[in-house]
Design an enzyme around this catalytic site. Structure first.
Site, PDB file in Angstrom:
ATOM      1  N   LYS A 130      49.943  31.002 -28.827  1.00 20.26           N
ATOM      2  CA  LYS A 130      49.681  32.386 -29.177  1.00 20.26           C
ATOM      3  C   LYS A 130      48.776  32.467 -30.400  1.00 20.26           C
ATOM      4  O   LYS A 130      47.755  33.149 -30.386  1.00 20.26           O
ATOM      5  CB  LYS A 130      51.009  33.105 -29.433  1.00 20.26           C
ATOM      6  CG  LYS A 130      50.857  34.590 -29.731  1.00 20.26           C
ATOM      7  CD  LYS A 130      51.170  34.916 -31.158  1.00 20.26           C
ATOM      8  CE  LYS A 130      50.984  36.389 -31.439  1.00 20.26           C
ATOM      9  NZ  LYS A 130      51.233  36.707 -32.844  1.00 20.26           N
ATOM     10  N   ASP A 149      51.942  37.026 -26.488  1.00 21.86           N
ATOM     11  CA  ASP A 149      53.131  37.058 -27.326  1.00 21.86           C
ATOM     12  C   ASP A 149      54.197  37.780 -26.499  1.00 21.86           C
ATOM     13  O   ASP A 149      53.994  38.056 -25.329  1.00 21.86           O
ATOM     14  CB  ASP A 149      52.867  37.755 -28.673  1.00 21.86           C
ATOM     15  CG  ASP A 149      52.653  39.248 -28.527  1.00 21.86           C
ATOM     16  OD1 ASP A 149      52.507  39.739 -27.382  1.00 21.86           O
ATOM     17  OD2 ASP A 149      52.642  39.937 -29.554  1.00 21.86           O
TER      18      ASP A 149
END
Length: 220
Positions: A130, A149
């Site tokens: 991420k 995310d």
DNA sequence: ATCCCGAGGG
DNA sequence: CCCTCTGGAT
């Protein structure tokens, strides 16, 4: 709960395009809330953002970057001084350790520059997929992948874009549904929407501009 | 009082 | 897969 046939192929792509279009209309000024221009600052801010609001991160970064403006400086910083500065972002011992290791490795194996490369980034302490995608997308302008995310993950599931739960599989499912040049922006749009309206605890379906096309919308 | 939701480690 | 780390938001 109503059982629904999953969208596939062209219908799924059209659904995705409509979601993209509506999110853009809803948040025309969407931008990364971690608004740092250089890769070092963005990477550090993103490491700090775990389990913490961007607002909170933005409150500690002025002091952090004043004292340690680059990887060389941060690599020299005593661990406990870092901890002190980032304390209010939570998980501060883990994060200070990550920051230290990140800076050290950037200096030792990348000449002090944050690498613009996914494989290199994810080997750095504190940098997962991420964070790596955020850095690539926002600091280097590289749409290497979709930033996944848990907001993106949750929205993708609720919107019926994928049933996967592993972030890597979610990313693989999302990428072909959207134009590559929009991957980073789309991630921001979904994160914004996830924070403001489609949050994990109590989604405000009654206020959601996408409720009519959302398979998970619960309207009164 | 509970939940947040990223990375790392077991 | 499971769990832990933390202050803050609610």
């Amino acid at each position: 709960m109503t059982r629904r046939k999953a969208l596939r192929g062209a219908a799924l792509k059209a659904h995705a395009a409509e979601i993209h279009r509506r999110l853009l209309a809803l948040y025309p000024d969407a931008h990364c809330e971690l608004d740092y221009r250089n890769p070092y600052e963005l990477a550090v801010a993103t490491i700090l953002s775990a389990q913490c609001t961007d607002k909170r991160v933005n409150m500690v970064t002025p002091e952090l970057f004043r004292r340690w403006p680059d990887a060389e400086a941060l690599a020299q910083a005593p661990r406990e001084e870092i901890e002190q500065v980032i304390q209010s972002t939570g998980f501060y011992r883990n994060k200070a350790k990550s920051l230290s290791g990140f800076a050290t490795q950037v200096v030792e194996t990348h000449g002090g520059e944050v690498p613009a490369d996914m494989d290199a980034l994810v080997t750095l302490p504190g940098i997962g997929r991420k964070t790596a995608n955020v850095v690539l997308g926002n600091a280097y302008g590289i749409n290497e992948g979709v930033v996944v995310d848990t907001h993106v993950q949750r929205l993708a599931r609720r919107f019926g874009l994928t049933k996967e739960s592993d972030p890597v599989k979610v990313e693989r499912a999302l990428m072909p549904l959207f134009p590559r040049e929009s991957w980073t922006m789309l991630s921001h749009l979904m994160i914004w929407h996830g924070r403001r309206t489609c949050d994990a605890r109590k989604p405000k379906c009654g206020d959601c501009a996408l409720a009519d096309i959302c398979p998970s919308a619960e309207l009164p």
